[in-house]
Design an enzyme around this catalytic site. Sequence first.
Site, short mmCIF file in Angstrom:
data_model
loop_
_atom_site.label_atom_id
_atom_site.label_comp_id
_atom_site.label_asym_id
_atom_site.label_seq_id
_atom_site.Cartn_x
_atom_site.Cartn_y
_atom_site.Cartn_z
N ARG A 1 0.90 -1.26 -0.04
CA ARG A 1 -0.09 0.07 -0.13
C ARG A 1 0.86 1.09 -0.19
NH1 ARG A 1 -4.54 1.80 4.58
NH2 ARG A 1 -4.48 4.06 4.17
N HIS A 2 0.37 2.16 -0.58
CA HIS A 2 0.96 3.65 -0.27
C HIS A 2 0.79 4.06 0.99
CE1 HIS A 2 2.11 4.08 -4.72
NE2 HIS A 2 0.81 3.67 -4.93
N VAL A 3 1.76 3.95 2.05
CA VAL A 3 1.63 4.27 3.36
C VAL A 3 2.94 4.54 3.85
CG1 VAL A 3 1.50 2.05 4.16
CG2 VAL A 3 0.19 3.71 5.27
#
Length: 365
Positions: free
Chosen positions: A122-124
């Site tokens: 995930r983009h996190v």
Amino acid sequence: MTFYTGQDLQNMMGIIEETTGLNGGPPKILLEIRQYLGNSTFLDDHGPPLPRVLPFPSQVVYNRVGKCGSRTVVLLLRILSERQDFNLVASDIHNKTRLTKHEQADLMKNISNIPQPFLYTRHVHFLNFTRFGIEQPVYINIIRDPINRFLSNYFFRRFGDWRGEQNHMIRTPGMKNEERYLDINECILENYPECSNPRLFYIIPYFCGQHPRCREPGEWALERAKQNVLENFLLVGILEELEDVLLLLERFLPHFFKDVVSIYKSPEYRKLGNMTGTVRKHTPSLEALQVLYQRMQYEYDFYYFIRDQFHLMKKKIGLKSQSRPTRTPGFLQASQLKTEQPEEEEEEEAEEEEEAGEDNWLEHP
């Protein structure tokens, strides 16, 4: 080179957990892998024989950085997960990299409940599982030259890729023409928010973490990001050497990445990337590039740190770098930026809008 017994590693874990404070210490699996590789600086390779079996991490998190080739890797992972029989969970949330403590706890709990072996992506920004009493997974990631990343995003947000400009304009209906066609040199030289800090401080927060200071350009965030890389990331590669990144992933995580290089090189896979290059992309003036470089000094410090670590890892397993790395960006040598262009990420404009906050893009001094 120093090697440790199982008891030594256990004791070391306790010491690190007591002394690092902020991050809780490396996952045990990372210590075992570093034992496998050896912790030398590669100037001294003497010591007992290495373990014959590389430890197998069964929990991997790829907190992918925007516009750093992650669509390429995720596409490969989708193919590999069917062949290798592991659980791939690719989050469909693309515009929320910063989380409240409650959101962090919920997400980490959900991740830890995925059946193993799993790879979650995930983009996190970096999540510290140990602070919430949850076993820390192994992290992997890829970054690229900071200015190249910025340019890729700047033009992709406006014009998309070869799959059709009109489709991308439909997906960004709120962007006015004066913003869409804003000359990048004007954006940089006139100090528009999109081309200034803190918007340019983009890569480091992915490794620094969720603390508010991680989003403030400065030494604190930079050093914390480096510490997290050393303690929690099995591998952080650079997009400019993507094939070598895949080779190392195949070596260190064979249960996930076996045969990834052959798949990546296959004609069938290559066809999938033919329409994903950003359109209308061009290089700003040398003056604008120099201004941009000065604004991104912390990002470049981190990029060079990652590149050095990556090259040390390559050297340890016998991979040679094609050229001697320098600390002078290519545009200062030839006023031209070139990076291999794998799959571009469709979802990034939403994430970048989150980074913008409430800033008006037209406001500038």
